[in-house]
Design an enzyme around this catalytic site. Structure first.
Site, PDB file in Angstrom:
ATOM      1  N   HIS A 205       0.856  -1.180   0.000  1.00 33.84           N
ATOM      2  CA  HIS A 205       0.000   0.000   0.000  1.00 33.84           C
ATOM      3  C   HIS A 205       0.903   1.244   0.000  1.00 33.84           C
ATOM      4  O   HIS A 205       1.567   1.520   1.003  1.00 33.84           O
ATOM      5  CB  HIS A 205      -0.858   0.048   1.261  1.00 33.84           C
ATOM      6  CG  HIS A 205      -1.957  -0.961   1.309  1.00 33.84           C
ATOM      7  ND1 HIS A 205      -2.510  -1.401   2.504  1.00 33.84           N
ATOM      8  CD2 HIS A 205      -2.629  -1.614   0.331  1.00 33.84           C
ATOM      9  CE1 HIS A 205      -3.469  -2.273   2.259  1.00 33.84           C
ATOM     10  NE2 HIS A 205      -3.559  -2.415   0.936  1.00 33.84           N
TER      11      HIS A 205
ATOM     12  N   TYR B 245       4.157   0.142   4.657  1.00 36.19           N
ATOM     13  CA  TYR B 245       4.777  -1.031   5.288  1.00 36.19           C
ATOM     14  C   TYR B 245       3.803  -2.223   5.301  1.00 36.19           C
ATOM     15  O   TYR B 245       3.803  -3.029   6.226  1.00 36.19           O
ATOM     16  CB  TYR B 245       5.255  -0.731   6.708  1.00 36.19           C
ATOM     17  CG  TYR B 245       5.943   0.591   6.887  1.00 36.19           C
ATOM     18  CD1 TYR B 245       6.783   1.116   5.910  1.00 36.19           C
ATOM     19  CD2 TYR B 245       5.758   1.341   8.048  1.00 36.19           C
ATOM     20  CE1 TYR B 245       7.419   2.344   6.077  1.00 36.19           C
ATOM     21  CE2 TYR B 245       6.383   2.564   8.223  1.00 36.19           C
ATOM     22  CZ  TYR B 245       7.201   3.062   7.238  1.00 36.19           C
ATOM     23  OH  TYR B 245       7.818   4.282   7.403  1.00 36.19           O
ATOM     24  N   HIS B 246       2.982  -2.338   4.244  1.00 32.41           N
ATOM     25  CA  HIS B 246       1.995  -3.412   4.142  1.00 32.41           C
ATOM     26  C   HIS B 246       2.370  -4.353   3.001  1.00 32.41           C
ATOM     27  O   HIS B 246       1.594  -4.582   2.080  1.00 32.41           O
ATOM     28  CB  HIS B 246       0.602  -2.824   3.903  1.00 32.41           C
ATOM     29  CG  HIS B 246       0.064  -2.031   5.044  1.00 32.41           C
ATOM     30  ND1 HIS B 246      -1.070  -1.235   4.944  1.00 32.41           N
ATOM     31  CD2 HIS B 246       0.503  -1.891   6.323  1.00 32.41           C
ATOM     32  CE1 HIS B 246      -1.302  -0.645   6.104  1.00 32.41           C
ATOM     33  NE2 HIS B 246      -0.361  -1.028   6.960  1.00 32.41           N
ATOM     34  N   PHE B 247       3.555  -4.938   3.059  1.00 30.94           N
ATOM     35  CA  PHE B 247       4.053  -5.788   1.975  1.00 30.94           C
ATOM     36  C   PHE B 247       3.300  -7.116   1.943  1.00 30.94           C
ATOM     37  O   PHE B 247       3.013  -7.694   2.988  1.00 30.94           O
ATOM     38  CB  PHE B 247       5.544  -6.059   2.170  1.00 30.94           C
ATOM     39  CG  PHE B 247       6.317  -4.847   2.566  1.00 30.94           C
ATOM     40  CD1 PHE B 247       6.447  -3.782   1.685  1.00 30.94           C
ATOM     41  CD2 PHE B 247       6.881  -4.737   3.820  1.00 30.94           C
ATOM     42  CE1 PHE B 247       7.143  -2.649   2.046  1.00 30.94           C
ATOM     43  CE2 PHE B 247       7.581  -3.608   4.192  1.00 30.94           C
ATOM     44  CZ  PHE B 247       7.708  -2.563   3.307  1.00 30.94           C
TER      45      PHE B 247
END
Length: 526
Positions: free
Chosen positions: A293, A463-465
């Site tokens: 994201h 930081y939504h890998f």
């Protein structure tokens, strides 16, 4: 002599903590968890308002992306939790399930058994929601869920009022309704972070059948024929081998999990040969489908009067919306940070991280109490990138590229969302009630072209890998719907990497759910 356990879990983060806790509930099962980071957390982890102080410390892998073509070659800092609890020590404590259509989309795309009705019991199992705003909420689970409104900041209320003034619906619970503005529900217990470390792992650490080793970087998966029979890990400069009698479970996250598979010869044969790794199982999807994201740091607002002191986890309200009518899930999310936690020293450290390659602990920020920050995030990105090995050294960071704005529509929607945030600042609720002015982008950025250029220069990572070991049945799927690695026995992957597509919400709750489901799959196979 090789140590032997029934189950060996690679990683000590979000899904790993859930799986370790659930598997060790059975007295007869021996469980080993191997975590590359350390055992301890800081006060900044415990205090919901201080999450920014965890970044760029030993609790953060602090990745940097490859130069991004869609960002004019700029590299992006990418936080990822390290140590027991993993990214559950870093996330903003927002408790947002994926939307029903997110999960139904997974099932329709080949992840049979992962539709909304399939995963709902597991979402309920993990929850202990303390209010009645969601009729399907779970109660009594390990993760405390409270309403941020209960301790909410007045500036956050102004944000919701501004959204309603502009015509957006007011929502009571983002997990019950999808489109609109409202207070987040958050994982906080007794004023402290209640992530998986507090909810799952710490209650399990006293069990004699659970062994946890920290500072243990897993360097290889070990095989007998097609079966994974254990792992090799590095600790204090020494190599150790452990055996898994039943299963190994890789829960190292969407960056480290594909790295370990590739180091062990599981991946795209062309890439493995390119870096000098012998091919064991040709799975071209390992490391592919990697996405995130993206968000922008701003618009930034300046209040005429200083805001009240931070409360809760600081990002306690949001707006979920669609970029076009008729969408089944929101693709836009705007959060408000009622006390901007990033100062010049933080960004100076990010620059040094690019130049030196070493994480640096940030200096305590002296943040201006007049400054508030909107965080527009694109929660249904179309762009897809990759994770690749930098070489055969297991201690080396992998190369990562989310390929931000690889699809032009992502930039267009981000630009739309920044304008929406500017409109919120321009509402009567803010201009008359709070007397706010816009610091950035500022009045000099007026045209669509200029705003798109500003977005390109200011986009970063949420930081939504996710997605780099996706589940499914197609040729690029890495795991099947039971999370078993294709072409291998005795090995599963369970973390955000298995998501075919990241949820249209903050994904932490979904990763916890994946851990719960994985534990049941493993128990059923014994």
């Amino acid at each position: 002599m090789t140590d032997t356990y029934d189950y060996v879990i690679v990683g000590g983060g979000t899904a790993a903590s859930v799986i370790a806790a659930r598997l060790s509930e059975a007295d007869g099962a021996t469980v080993l968890m191997l975590e590359a980071g350390g055992p301890d957390v800081t006060d900044a982890v415990q205090d919901p308002a201080r999450w920014n102080e965890v970044l760029l410390t030993d609790l953060d892998w602090a990745y940097m992306t490859e130069p991004q073509p869609g960002l004019n070659g700029r590299r992006v800092y990418a936080a990822s939790g390290r140590g027991l609890g993993g990214t559950s020590n870093v996330y903003h404590m927002m408790h947002t399930r994926g939307r029903p259509a997110d999960y139904d989309g997974w099932a329709a795309g080949g992840a049979a058994g992962w539709g909304h009705q399939d995963v709902l019991p597991y979402l309920q199992k993990l929850e202990d929601q303390r209010d009645g705003t969601n009729p399907t909420a779970g109660h009594g689970g390990p993760m405390t869920v409270v309403n941020a409104k209960d301790t909410g900041n007045p500036i956050s209320q102004t944000f919701i009022d501004a959204c309603v003034e502009l015509g957006y619906p007011r929502l009571d619970d983002f997990n019950a309704e999808a489109f609109g503005a409202g207070w987040h529900h958050v994982n906080i217990r007794d004023g402290k972070r209640c992530g998986v470390r507090a909810g799952y792992l710490e209650p399990a650490l006293g069990r004699p059948n659970l062994t946890v080793r920290t500072g243990a970087l897993v360097s290889a998966l070990n095989f007998t024929g097609d079966r994974c029979v254990g792992v090799t890990y590095l600790q204090d400069g020494t190599s150790h081998t452990v055996r898994a009698d039943h299963e190994g479970v890789v829960c190292a996250g969407a960056i480290q999990s594909p790295k370990l598979l590739m180091l062990s010869g599981i991946g795209d044969p062309e890439h493995l040969r390119e870096v000098g790794v012998p091919v064991r199982v040709g799975l071209p999807g390992v490391g592919g489908n990697f996405h995130d994201h993206p968000l922008t740091i701003g618009p930034i607002g300046y209040l005429a009067e200083p805001g009240t002191d931070p409360r809760g986890q600081v990002t306690e309200v949001g707006l979920f919306w669609g970029s076009a009518p008729g969408m089944t899930v929101p693709d836009l999310e705007i959060c408000l940070v009622h006390r901007a936690p990033f100062g010049d020293q933080f960004f100076a450290n990010v620059i040094k991280r690019v130049e030196t390659g070493e994480p640096l602990a940030p200096v305590q920020q002296l943040v201006d109490p007049h400054v508030v920050l909107a965080l527009p995030g694109l929660v249904q990105p179309l762009s897809r990138g990759w994770v690749k090995l930098a070489g055969t050294d297991p201690t080396a960071y992998p190369r990562v590229s989310p390929n931000y704005f690889g699809e032009r529509a992502d930039l267009d929607r981000m630009t739309m969302m920044v304008q929406m945030a500017r409109d919120i600042y321009a509402s009567k609720a803010f201009t008359e009630g709070r007397q706010i002015s816009e610091l950035a982008p500022g009045p000099g950025v007026a045209s669509d072209v200029d705003l798109a250029a500003w977005v390109t220069e200011n986009v970063g990572s949420y930081y939504h890998f996710a997605g780099s070991c996706k589940m499914g049945v197609d040729e690029l799927a890495v795991v099947d719907p039971q999370l078993r690695v294709r072409g291998v026995e005795g090995l599963r992957v369970a973390d955000a990497s298995v998501m075919p597509a990241v949820t249209s919400t903050n994904p932490h709750t979904t990763v916890v759910m994946i851990g719960e489901r994985a534990a049941d799959f493993i128990k059923a196979a014994r």
